[in-house]
Scaffold this active site. Structure first.
Site, PDB file in Angstrom:
ATOM      1  N   GLY A 157       0.813  -1.204   0.000  1.00 54.24           N
ATOM      2  CA  GLY A 157       0.000   0.000   0.000  1.00 54.24           C
ATOM      3  C   GLY A 157       0.850   1.259   0.000  1.00 54.24           C
ATOM      4  O   GLY A 157       2.071   1.219   0.171  1.00 54.24           O
ATOM      5  N   CYS A 158       0.190   2.398  -0.175  1.00 60.52           N
ATOM      6  CA  CYS A 158       0.918   3.665  -0.281  1.00 60.52           C
ATOM      7  C   CYS A 158       1.587   4.065   1.027  1.00 60.52           C
ATOM      8  O   CYS A 158       2.794   4.356   1.066  1.00 60.52           O
ATOM      9  CB  CYS A 158      -0.007   4.758  -0.783  1.00 60.52           C
ATOM     10  SG  CYS A 158      -1.547   4.955   0.151  1.00 60.52           S
ATOM     11  N   TYR A 159       0.825   4.085   2.129  1.00 57.04           N
ATOM     12  CA  TYR A 159       1.422   4.439   3.418  1.00 57.04           C
ATOM     13  C   TYR A 159       2.518   3.450   3.823  1.00 57.04           C
ATOM     14  O   TYR A 159       3.600   3.861   4.275  1.00 57.04           O
ATOM     15  CB  TYR A 159       0.347   4.498   4.502  1.00 57.04           C
ATOM     16  CG  TYR A 159      -0.505   5.746   4.508  1.00 57.04           C
ATOM     17  CD1 TYR A 159       0.060   7.018   4.571  1.00 57.04           C
ATOM     18  CD2 TYR A 159      -1.892   5.655   4.460  1.00 57.04           C
ATOM     19  CE1 TYR A 159      -0.734   8.158   4.591  1.00 57.04           C
ATOM     20  CE2 TYR A 159      -2.697   6.791   4.481  1.00 57.04           C
ATOM     21  CZ  TYR A 159      -2.111   8.039   4.541  1.00 57.04           C
ATOM     22  OH  TYR A 159      -2.896   9.177   4.570  1.00 57.04           O
ATOM     23  N   ALA A 162       5.922   4.235   1.704  1.00 49.47           N
ATOM     24  CA  ALA A 162       6.727   5.388   2.128  1.00 49.47           C
ATOM     25  C   ALA A 162       7.299   5.185   3.521  1.00 49.47           C
ATOM     26  O   ALA A 162       8.471   5.494   3.785  1.00 49.47           O
ATOM     27  CB  ALA A 162       5.868   6.652   2.093  1.00 49.47           C
TER      28      ALA A 162
END
Length: 352
Positions: A157-159, A162
């Site tokens: 996922g995105c979170y 990063a």
């Protein structure tokens, strides 16, 4: 050799970003793009940016024949992918899933945060799609595909992307306290919430506003814990900012007892860690990542500081639709199909 590709859920933000990337990819040929809501509509009519680029129209999920595809990307909601993937895999089509359905290794954890898992056999064999940190899983999947097997990738996922890229080098180097809480505060653009407007993402509510949400309850928490080995000690707080795209995660990592380091040493450690990762840039000491510097790309920028309070502060910036979703999916597909991982991917953001 060109591989035929399809996208299920192509009209959403992540799906249409996949369309953009695949249309310009030298080795993947976009053959099918589905959207029940826009079936029969030209992609260029729904998204005029594609005018003069493609005459492909959206088809329904049911009418699309993916049997001739080599790879299908699933840009569908959580809990939907596990209903679609088994039939594709059984027909010999490799699947790259952008949802959470094949990320969490433990079906009990998935059930706790989402719903009972209905494809646990595939869950057990899925490769986790975060190339810089799970390269061995993707390499094994590539070997299986080369041997004639249809494989499944569950993209990060995105979170988690990063946050994990920012924190992993320090944790894996043993510099982080093994029992203390790790705090991750992350900010995302509105496209991370999907295409359908809500009371939080409607322009009038999102514009000129920043807010925390899902405090202590966000579904990406167990995924980050799984990647970083932080079970039950991650304090993750996501925030929504009035940006179209972009995501910045700041991770505060308590140093292990007796550990000592400087910012310069950490930068050197991080650069060594990511030396073979062409899409991650470790910033110079004193320079922090910026979301604008990665917008529209699949790149990640990482910064790290040794804080005098005895903690390491690591930051990671990505485009939530790029490295956080569609771009990362194509990066994973490149690896699985034996292509250079940067093939067809935009690496330079607009400078202004």
């Amino acid at each position: 050799m060109t591989y035929r590709a399809g996208v299920v859920g192509a009209a959403g933000f992540a799906g249409i970003e996949l369309v953009r990337l695949l249309l310009r990819h030298p080795e993947f040929d976009l053959a099918l793009a589905t959207s029940d809501a826009l079936a029969g509509t030209l992609i260029a009519q729904a998204y005029p940016a594609f005018s003069g680029v493609t005459d492909l129209a959206f088809s329904t999920h049911e009418d699309a024949d993916f049997s001739a595809c080599d790879v299908v990307f699933l840009a569908v909601p959580h809990k939907a992918a596990m209903g679609v993937a088994p039939a594709l895999i059984a027909s010999g089509v490799t699947v790259v899933d952008l949802s959470a359905d094949f990320r969490l290794k433990d079906p009990a954890v998935y059930e706790q945060w989402y719903a009972p898992h209905t494809a646990t056999d595939l869950l057990a064999t899925a490769a986790f799609g975060l190339p810089e940190l799970t390269g061995e899983e993707l390499a094994a999947a590539a070997a299986r595909r080369a041997a004639g097997e249809a494989v499944l990738v569950g993209c990060a996922g995105c979170y988690p992307t990063a946050t994990s890229l920012a924190a992993a080098p320090a944790i894996r180097a043993g510099l982080v306290d093994a029992v203390a809480p790790v705090v991750a505060d992350a900010i995302s653009g509105v496209t991370g919430a999907g295409k359908k407007a809500t009371e939080r993402t409607h322009f009038c509510f999102a514009n000129e506003n920043a807010e925390a949400y899902g405090v202590g309850t966000h579904r990406h928490t167990p995924e980050i814990e799984q990647i970083l080995g932080l079970k039950d000690r991650l304090v993750f707080t996501p925030h929504l900012a009035p940006l179209n795209r972009g995501l910045l995660s700041t991770v505060t990592l308590p140093m292990a007892p007796g550990a000592k380091t400087t910012t310069e040493e950490l930068v050197a450690l991080y650069r060594d860690f990511y030396a073979e990762s062409p899409l991650v840039t470790v910033m110079d000491a004193g320079v922090q990542p910026r979301t604008a510097s990665v917008a529209g790309t699949v790149r990640a920028q990482v910064g790290v500081v040794a804080h005098p309070a005895g903690v390491i502060v690591a930051t990671g910036a990505i485009d939530n639709l790029g490295k956080g979703a569609a771009g990362q999916a194509v990066q994973c597909a490149n690896i699985v199909f034996g292509l250079p991982e940067t093939c067809g991917l935009e690496e330079i953001a607009n400078p202004v």
